[in-house]
Design a protein around this motif. Structure first.
Motif, PDB file in Angstrom:
ATOM      1  N   UNK A  58       0.983  -1.247  -0.158  1.00  0.00           N
ATOM      2  CA  UNK A  58      -0.030   0.012  -0.013  1.00  0.00           C
ATOM      3  C   UNK A  58       0.943   1.306  -0.100  1.00  0.00           C
ATOM      4  N   UNK A  59       0.562   2.317  -0.546  1.00  0.00           N
ATOM      5  CA  UNK A  59       1.105   3.708  -0.564  1.00  0.00           C
ATOM      6  C   UNK A  59       1.200   4.119   0.868  1.00  0.00           C
ATOM      7  N   UNK A  60       2.108   5.053   1.408  1.00  0.00           N
ATOM      8  CA  UNK A  60       1.844   5.603   2.549  1.00  0.00           C
ATOM      9  C   UNK A  60       0.465   6.303   2.841  1.00  0.00           C
ATOM     10  N   UNK A  61       0.142   6.204   3.989  1.00  0.00           N
ATOM     11  CA  UNK A  61      -1.184   6.861   4.233  1.00  0.00           C
ATOM     12  C   UNK A  61      -2.386   5.742   4.083  1.00  0.00           C
ATOM     13  N   UNK A  62      -2.420   4.617   3.269  1.00  0.00           N
ATOM     14  CA  UNK A  62      -3.353   4.000   2.900  1.00  0.00           C
ATOM     15  C   UNK A  62      -3.223   2.501   3.814  1.00  0.00           C
ATOM     16  N   UNK A  63      -4.293   1.977   4.094  1.00  0.00           N
ATOM     17  CA  UNK A  63      -4.303   0.730   4.845  1.00  0.00           C
ATOM     18  C   UNK A  63      -3.815  -0.388   4.050  1.00  0.00           C
ATOM     19  N   UNK A  64      -3.126  -1.231   5.061  1.00  0.00           N
ATOM     20  CA  UNK A  64      -2.554  -2.616   4.451  1.00  0.00           C
ATOM     21  C   UNK A  64      -3.553  -3.745   4.526  1.00  0.00           C
ATOM     22  N   UNK A  65      -3.481  -4.773   4.044  1.00  0.00           N
ATOM     23  CA  UNK A  65      -4.694  -5.779   4.094  1.00  0.00           C
ATOM     24  C   UNK A  65      -4.386  -6.223   5.474  1.00  0.00           C
ATOM     25  N   UNK A  66      -5.580  -6.447   6.138  1.00  0.00           N
ATOM     26  CA  UNK A  66      -5.713  -6.783   7.633  1.00  0.00           C
ATOM     27  C   UNK A  66      -6.666  -7.874   7.526  1.00  0.00           C
ATOM     28  N   UNK A  67      -6.923  -8.740   6.720  1.00  0.00           N
ATOM     29  CA  UNK A  67      -7.638 -10.002   6.851  1.00  0.00           C
ATOM     30  C   UNK A  67      -6.837 -11.314   7.521  1.00  0.00           C
ATOM     31  N   UNK A  68      -5.590 -11.234   7.413  1.00  0.00           N
ATOM     32  CA  UNK A  68      -4.766 -12.375   8.423  1.00  0.00           C
ATOM     33  C   UNK A  68      -4.448 -12.070   9.572  1.00  0.00           C
ATOM     34  N   UNK A  69      -5.026 -11.624  10.577  1.00  0.00           N
ATOM     35  CA  UNK A  69      -4.652 -11.264  11.666  1.00  0.00           C
ATOM     36  C   UNK A  69      -3.838 -12.248  12.615  1.00  0.00           C
ATOM     37  N   UNK A  70      -2.513 -11.892  13.064  1.00  0.00           N
ATOM     38  CA  UNK A  70      -1.774 -12.772  13.775  1.00  0.00           C
ATOM     39  C   UNK A  70      -2.381 -13.223  15.071  1.00  0.00           C
ATOM     40  N   UNK A  71      -1.988 -14.545  15.382  1.00  0.00           N
ATOM     41  CA  UNK A  71      -2.352 -15.374  16.584  1.00  0.00           C
ATOM     42  C   UNK A  71      -3.653 -16.022  16.339  1.00  0.00           C
ATOM     43  N   UNK A  72      -4.259 -15.779  15.116  1.00  0.00           N
ATOM     44  CA  UNK A  72      -5.566 -16.460  14.688  1.00  0.00           C
ATOM     45  C   UNK A  72      -5.133 -18.032  13.751  1.00  0.00           C
ATOM     46  N   UNK A  73      -6.037 -18.646  13.689  1.00  0.00           N
ATOM     47  CA  UNK A  73      -6.039 -19.896  12.588  1.00  0.00           C
ATOM     48  C   UNK A  73      -6.996 -19.946  11.569  1.00  0.00           C
ATOM     49  N   UNK A  74      -6.565 -20.133  10.464  1.00  0.00           N
ATOM     50  CA  UNK A  74      -7.506 -19.766   9.221  1.00  0.00           C
ATOM     51  C   UNK A  74      -7.667 -21.229   8.236  1.00  0.00           C
ATOM     52  N   UNK A  75      -8.785 -21.830   8.260  1.00  0.00           N
ATOM     53  CA  UNK A  75      -8.806 -22.866   7.296  1.00  0.00           C
ATOM     54  C   UNK A  75      -8.923 -22.317   5.788  1.00  0.00           C
TER      55      UNK A  75
END
Length: 439
Positions: free
Chosen positions: A298-315
């Motif tokens: 992402x360019x500065x000032x824009x949000x990065x992808x947050x769909x993979x939160x650390x400390x979680x498990x994902x199927x």
């Protein structure tokens, strides 16, 4: 009517905390996560919203679209998400936001986002298939430029190493940056990046050894680039990637190796380079033991992808990029991330053995994920390390302050996820008292 509204499954406080752009934003958000500071708060299956009273007369209008997620707030903060969005989400995670039909300003914003997404799809469809002949000519032209750059770099490296590095600490960094600019002109961004890293080494403590190691890897890459057709296909893909050739997402999703598993999201690291924000998110398959790296930009000032939160498990099913040691992947299909109150790591010896195997396949590998159990932060030789009971240890990177680890450990063992590089370990996440803590 509020009880009839369909709502999304509330996120956990840990997942929300993982979205915060920095510890200060998380702390400020927690201070705002109380109904007394909000009015008009509500949630449905698409979004959560509310008004937060700030220092001015007019409250801040805050809304979070939950699918991406995306954030909107009328406050002047340039952080994404801002402290108001973090506080609102934490309040929702605590069950303190009622189900409501969205007000007009929320519906309008969601509709505008959906309309932009729809128009983007229409533009892509209208563009039609690529001109294959023109694309082939462009690829051929770039390959020729890279080939010329590779040949030039090999000659320069041979001459420079042959002449030695006496006096190189005075103007060597500028010489390396000049050669890097020529590699940019040759569209060999991977070689240019390596030369810029080498320029940053000059003048440091024990810099000649480190510089020679960096330049040796560059020569190895340039030499491999000159004989791509004779390399095994997987190694040739790795060399092309290290030179700076990209692999189209569509190709990865269509023909990349697919691996389905329950993926533990072990950690995420953010960096800013060349005015671009990069997030490295590391995953480990609980069944396969496979490691994976998901990159977002992402360019500065824009949000990065947050769909993979650390400390979680994902199927999920991941599609891996081609290469001799496939590590980078795309998330092809996924479920909902759930909290992982514990993690099962390995030993330091096991982590180093895995790293050695990966380096044998891809000698230009810069970072490697490790997940260590039963380790304790300890001071050693003027620095800090993570140590096992028998004294086996790995040093932390010099800029990694161990205070959070020391406080959580209190002298006892921890499970820690980290990045390993030549500079040392960079801790990312640890598990303590049945919860994950992002470091």
């Amino acid at each position: 009517m509020g009880g009839q509204v369909v709502t999304a499954v509330p996120w956990t406080a840990e997942r929300v905390a993982g979205l915060a752009p920095d510890p200060a934003s998380e702390k400020a958000g927690r201070a705002l996560a109380t109904p007394a500071k909000w009015s008009g708060a509500g949630v449905n299956e698409d979004a959560v919203w509310g008004f937060c009273q700030g220092s001015g007369k007019k409250p801040y209008q805050t809304c979070v679209e939950l699918a991406e997620p995306a954030f909107r707030c009328s406050c002047p903060s340039r952080k994404f998400p801002c402290k108001h969005a973090v506080g609102l989400l934490l309040m929702w995670a605590a069950g303190q936001v009622a189900a409501e039909a969205p007000p007009e300003w929320v519906s309008t914003w969601l509709a505008e986002r959906a309309d932009r997404a729809r128009k983007a799809e229409q533009r892509a469809e209208a563009a039609g298939p690529k001109d294959e002949e023109a694309a082939a000519k462009r690829a051929e032209g770039r390959a020729a430029r890279v080939e010329g750059g590779v040949a030039e770099l090999k000659v320069w490296l041979t001459d420079r190493v042959g002449a030695g590095f006496a006096g190189f600490d005075r103007n060597g960094a500028e010489e390396l940056r000049t050669v890097a600019a020529r590699m940019v002109d040759a569209q060999a961004s991977g070689l240019a990046g390596g030369l810029r890293r080498a320029a940053g080494i000059v003048g440091r403590r024990d810099w000649p050894d480190a510089l020679l190691a960096e330049l040796s890897l560059l020569f190895l890459l340039a030499d491999a680039a000159g004989r791509l057709s004779g390399l095994p296909p997987e190694l040739a893909e790795t060399v092309r990637t290290r030179l700076g050739f990209s692999v189209e997402t569509a190709r990865v999703l269509e023909s990349g190796e697919r691996v389905s598993d329950e993926w533990l999201i072990t950690g995420a690291a953010d960096e800013e380079n060349d005015r671009l924000l990069t997030r490295r998110t590391w995953l480990r398959g609980r069944l396969t033991g496979r490691d994976a790296l998901v990159l977002s930009f992402a360019p500065p000032g824009r949000p990065l992808d947050a769909s993979l939160p650390p400390g979680h498990v994902l199927a999920a099913e991941l599609a891996f990029y081609p290469g001799a040691a496939p590590l980078r992947a795309l998330v092809a299909e996924k479920g909902i991330p759930l909290p992982a109150p514990s993690a099962e790591g390995g030993s330091i010896d096991g982590a180093l053995a895995a790293y050695a195997r990966a380096m044998a396949a891809d000698p230009w590998l810069e970072r490697w994920p490790v997940l260590l159990s039963e380790v304790t932060p300890a001071e050693h030789a003027g620095g800090w390390c993570l140590s096992e009971k028998d004294g086996t240890a790995l040093p932390l990177v010099p800029y990694a302050f161990p205070w959070s680890l020391l406080a959580l450990s209190a002298g006892g063992p921890l499970t820690v996820a980290a990045e390993w590089s030549q500079a040392g370990l960079r801790p990312l996440t640890c598990w303590h008292e049945n919860r994950a803590v992002r470091l």
